[in-house]
Enzyme design. Structure first.
Site, PDB file in Angstrom:
ATOM      1  N   CYS A 186       3.210  -3.732  17.084  1.00 39.09           N
ATOM      2  CA  CYS A 186       2.613  -2.545  17.903  1.00 39.09           C
ATOM      3  C   CYS A 186       1.108  -2.892  18.124  1.00 39.09           C
ATOM      4  O   CYS A 186       0.682  -3.121  16.999  1.00 39.09           O
ATOM      5  CB  CYS A 186       3.076  -1.083  17.491  1.00 39.09           C
ATOM      6  SG  CYS A 186       4.761  -0.933  16.949  1.00 39.09           S
ATOM      7  N   CYS A 210       3.167   8.594   0.980  1.00 41.46           N
ATOM      8  CA  CYS A 210       3.517   7.725   1.983  1.00 41.46           C
ATOM      9  C   CYS A 210       3.854   6.192   1.402  1.00 41.46           C
ATOM     10  O   CYS A 210       3.290   5.760   0.755  1.00 41.46           O
ATOM     11  CB  CYS A 210       2.610   7.516   2.949  1.00 41.46           C
ATOM     12  SG  CYS A 210       2.890   6.662   4.636  1.00 41.46           S
ATOM     13  N   GLU A 270       0.815  -1.149  -0.154  1.00 37.84           N
ATOM     14  CA  GLU A 270      -0.080  -0.056   0.029  1.00 37.84           C
ATOM     15  C   GLU A 270       0.668   1.253   0.088  1.00 37.84           C
ATOM     16  O   GLU A 270       2.197   1.278   0.817  1.00 37.84           O
ATOM     17  CB  GLU A 270      -0.822   0.094   1.126  1.00 37.84           C
ATOM     18  CG  GLU A 270      -1.678  -1.314   1.339  1.00 37.84           C
ATOM     19  CD  GLU A 270      -2.954  -1.104   1.933  1.00 37.84           C
ATOM     20  OE1 GLU A 270      -3.378  -0.131   2.224  1.00 37.84           O
ATOM     21  OE2 GLU A 270      -3.625  -2.111   2.171  1.00 37.84           O
ATOM     22  N   CYS A 321      -2.385   6.796   9.101  1.00 36.04           N
ATOM     23  CA  CYS A 321      -1.212   6.179   9.984  1.00 36.04           C
ATOM     24  C   CYS A 321      -1.848   4.931  10.674  1.00 36.04           C
ATOM     25  O   CYS A 321      -2.752   4.953  11.310  1.00 36.04           O
ATOM     26  CB  CYS A 321      -1.079   7.132  10.924  1.00 36.04           C
ATOM     27  SG  CYS A 321       0.069   8.400  10.396  1.00 36.04           S
ATOM     28  N   CYS A 365       4.362  -6.304   8.853  1.00 33.67           N
ATOM     29  CA  CYS A 365       5.421  -5.790   9.786  1.00 33.67           C
ATOM     30  C   CYS A 365       5.453  -6.798  10.862  1.00 33.67           C
ATOM     31  O   CYS A 365       4.552  -7.327  11.414  1.00 33.67           O
ATOM     32  CB  CYS A 365       5.091  -4.409  10.359  1.00 33.67           C
ATOM     33  SG  CYS A 365       6.344  -3.519  11.386  1.00 33.67           S
ATOM     34  N   CYS A 399      -1.462  -0.857  15.775  1.00 32.67           N
ATOM     35  CA  CYS A 399      -1.514  -0.654  14.590  1.00 32.67           C
ATOM     36  C   CYS A 399      -1.911  -1.818  13.747  1.00 32.67           C
ATOM     37  O   CYS A 399      -1.660  -2.912  13.790  1.00 32.67           O
ATOM     38  CB  CYS A 399       0.250  -0.670  14.269  1.00 32.67           C
ATOM     39  SG  CYS A 399       0.627  -0.658  12.621  1.00 32.67           S
TER      40      CYS A 399
HETATM   41  N1  SAH Z   1       7.334   1.094  11.294  1.00 32.31           N
HETATM   42  C1  SAH Z   1       7.592   2.484  11.206  1.00 32.31           C
HETATM   43  C2  SAH Z   1       6.871   3.268  10.317  1.00 32.31           C
HETATM   44  C3  SAH Z   1       5.552   3.109   9.902  1.00 32.31           C
HETATM   45  S1  SAH Z   1       4.174   3.303  10.929  1.00 32.31           S
HETATM   46  C4  SAH Z   1       7.090   2.956  12.591  1.00 32.31           C
HETATM   47  O1  SAH Z   1       6.520   2.440  13.434  1.00 32.31           O
HETATM   48  O2  SAH Z   1       7.723   4.351  12.950  1.00 32.31           O
HETATM   49  C5  SAH Z   1       4.172   5.204  10.959  1.00 32.31           C
HETATM   50  C6  SAH Z   1       3.496   5.873  12.097  1.00 32.31           C
HETATM   51  O3  SAH Z   1       2.193   5.606  12.409  1.00 32.31           O
HETATM   52  C7  SAH Z   1       4.190   5.601  13.476  1.00 32.31           C
HETATM   53  O4  SAH Z   1       4.607   6.475  14.251  1.00 32.31           O
HETATM   54  C8  SAH Z   1       3.106   4.824  14.232  1.00 32.31           C
HETATM   55  O5  SAH Z   1       3.468   5.078  15.583  1.00 32.31           O
HETATM   56  C9  SAH Z   1       2.095   5.346  13.714  1.00 32.31           C
HETATM   57  N2  SAH Z   1       0.747   4.551  13.743  1.00 32.31           N
HETATM   58  C10 SAH Z   1       0.871   3.194  13.794  1.00 32.31           C
HETATM   59  N3  SAH Z   1      -0.761   2.698  13.816  1.00 32.31           N
HETATM   60  C11 SAH Z   1      -1.524   3.993  14.161  1.00 32.31           C
HETATM   61  C12 SAH Z   1      -2.752   4.300  14.367  1.00 32.31           C
HETATM   62  N4  SAH Z   1      -3.751   3.078  14.156  1.00 32.31           N
HETATM   63  N5  SAH Z   1      -3.031   5.470  14.651  1.00 32.31           N
HETATM   64  C13 SAH Z   1      -2.172   6.496  14.474  1.00 32.31           C
HETATM   65  N6  SAH Z   1      -0.852   6.443  14.312  1.00 32.31           N
HETATM   66  C14 SAH Z   1      -0.657   5.154  14.222  1.00 32.31           C
HETATM   67 FE1  SF4 Z   2       5.202  -2.037  12.257  1.00 33.71          FE
HETATM   68 FE2  SF4 Z   2       3.212  -0.601  12.760  1.00 33.71          FE
HETATM   69 FE3  SF4 Z   2       4.830  -0.698  14.763  1.00 33.71          FE
HETATM   70 FE4  SF4 Z   2       5.538   0.802  12.600  1.00 33.71          FE
HETATM   71  S1  SF4 Z   2       3.777   1.031  14.051  1.00 33.71           S
HETATM   72  S2  SF4 Z   2       6.736  -0.692  13.541  1.00 33.71           S
HETATM   73  S3  SF4 Z   2       4.318  -0.569  11.108  1.00 33.71           S
HETATM   74  S4  SF4 Z   2       3.467  -2.539  13.574  1.00 33.71           S
END
Ligand code: SAH
Ligand code: SF4
Length: 406
Positions: A166, A155, A116, A389, A162, A169
């Site tokens: 987290c 983006c 994506e 995000c 991944c 996410c």
């Molecule tokens: N893996 C990398 C980059 C992709 S995620 C990272 O984690 O930094 C990009 C951003 O989206 C990160 O700052 C992450 O904390 C944020 N993010 C992930 N899930 C989210 C959500 N459901 N709502 C808002 N931000 C989110």
């Molecule tokens: Fe991976 Fe989502 Fe965590 Fe970024 S925020 S490291 S994409 S699991």
């Protein structure tokens, strides 16, 4: 955490071994031409056609002789640039794409894998709707007039899925499907530039490596993609930002890159201390905040450059006034020139968190301002089409849909 970059890197196919030219830089293309007994500058012609002019078929590279084009095709070469297979358009102008990555030969029936990518035109009104107006488009056809674009941002994804897990996410739910190659990472950008007719040099485009995946767990391919985007496509690294969840060895490698060749750095902090952070980001148990900040200190910053700390506000969990005060202390004690980007959590199915109240977001922002920490609130883009995000996940389901319906 199941994956480590070095293991993943070793298992990946060598550039060009699948017959795809897209992803090879000028020198690799020249070497490839040399093996065919062609002059080295043929490599430059190919690079210009693929990366500057958006040519997607060898037969259309008119700077090469017809005989050479036919020979390349007969020997199994193709350009193989990733293709936008589907586009979803938000009422705020954001577009989310499923970009098709052809997989190296695997036993049939191999699914077509998609990744994506999101296009966010600037100067639009931000999020407005509830999702009912989101249009699903096929084959790159636009349904409505696009908003004016001043400084668009793309983006970009670095992996399919991944491994970092987290808890807030949606991408994490996929697990890690696979690393993207340099061509697949840079190809997302070139495909989107092409779709919007953007001419690099005349128009400003920003790139954020904040799509699916953890760029620093696919470091080799990711940095090779950056080099392609800088050297071949012509985008300044100062217009690029890479975001990491805090992979310390990756940050250390990043610190060794020459400043004129590397993007800006964003760290997904997301919590004021390790106790809270480990609950929502298990990676924090491996690399605590202090280790991450120590690694970031090794990065030689350009004049006026700042580190970004991203902070996802989870209602009732990370959005308290006391959390804001702790974040302010952490940022100030780090001694880093830094700013904080607040992101109100974007919901996703099956994720048991709550969006923060508007009042809590405001209170959080004001607490940081009171401590003189530069703070920005990131407007959610394309929530109605699951482009915001942390919402990127549809890949696998969509890929199944496409395979079964064809
Ligand atoms: N893996 C990398 C980059 C992709 S995620 C990272 O984690 O930094 C990009 C951003 O989206 C990160 O700052 C992450 O904390 C944020 N993010 C992930 N899930 C989210 C959500 N459901 N709502 C808002 N931000 C989110
Ligand atoms: Fe991976 Fe989502 Fe965590 Fe970024 S925020 S490291 S994409 S699991």
């Amino acid at each position: 955490m199941t994956a480590h970059s070095s293991q993943l890197d070793t298992n990946d196919p060598a550039p060009g071994s699948d017959g795809r030219l897209f992803g090879l830089d000028r020198d690799m293309l020249s070497a490839c031409m040399a093996t065919l007994g062609e002059p080295l500058w043929r490599g430059r012609q190919l690079a210009e056609a693929m990366y500057r002019q958006g040519v997607t078929e060898i037969g259309l590279v008119t700077t090469l002789s017809r005989t050479l084009r036919e020979r390349l095709e007969a020997e199994g070469w193709s350009i193989g640039r990733p293709r936008i297979a589907q586009a979803f358009v938000s009422n705020d102008g954001t577009e989310r794409y499923l970009v098709e990555c052809t997989v190296p030969p695997v036993p049939a029936p191999a699914p077509i894998q998609t990744v994506e990518t999101v296009w966010m035109p600037e100067g639009d009104g931000g999020e407005t709707g509830d999702g009912t107006e989101a249009g699903e488009l096929e084959n790159g056809q636009a349904l409505r007039a696009r908003p004016r674009r001043d400084r668009a941002t793309i983006c970009v994804s670095s992996q399919i899925g991944c491994a970092v897990n987290c808890q807030f996410c949606l991408t994490a739910k996929l697990g890690l499907q696979r690393n993207l190659t340099a061509g697949e990472i840079a190809g997302q950008v070139v495909a989107v530039l092409d779709r919007h007719g953007v001419e690099i040099g005349k128009e400003r485009v920003n790139l954020v490596f904040m799509g699916m995946g953890e760029p620093f767990l696919n470091y080799e391919h990711w940095i090779a993609a950056v080099r392609l985007l800088v050297n071949e496509v012509g985008i300044s690294p100062q217009r690029m930002t890479v975001s990491t969840s805090g992979i310390v060895p990756g940050i250390e490698r990043f610190a060794e890159e020459p400043p004129e060749m590397r993007p800006k750095l964003a760290i997904s902090l997301n919590a004021p201390n390790d106790a809270v952070r480990s609950q929502i980001m298990p990676i924090s148990r491996k690399w605590p905040i202090e280790a991450v900040v120590d690694a970031v200190r090794q990065v030689r910053l350009r004049p006026r450059e700042r580190i970004t700390f991203e902070y996802v506000l989870l209602g009732g969990i990370t959005d308290g006034q006391e959390h804001a005060e702790e974040v302010a202390r952490l940022v100030r004690h780090s001694g880093l020139p830094a700013k904080v980007n607040l992101i109100a959590w974007n919901p996703g199915p099956g994720i048991p968190y709550q969006m923060p109240q508007a009042a809590a977001v405001d209170r959080f922002r004001r607490a940081l301002e009171a401590d003189e920490v530069p703070v920005y609130l990131r407007r959610p883009r394309g929530r109605d089409i699951f482009a915001a995000c942390g919402q990127l996940k549809r890949t696998v389901e969509s890929a199944r849909l496409e395979t079964s319906s064809s």
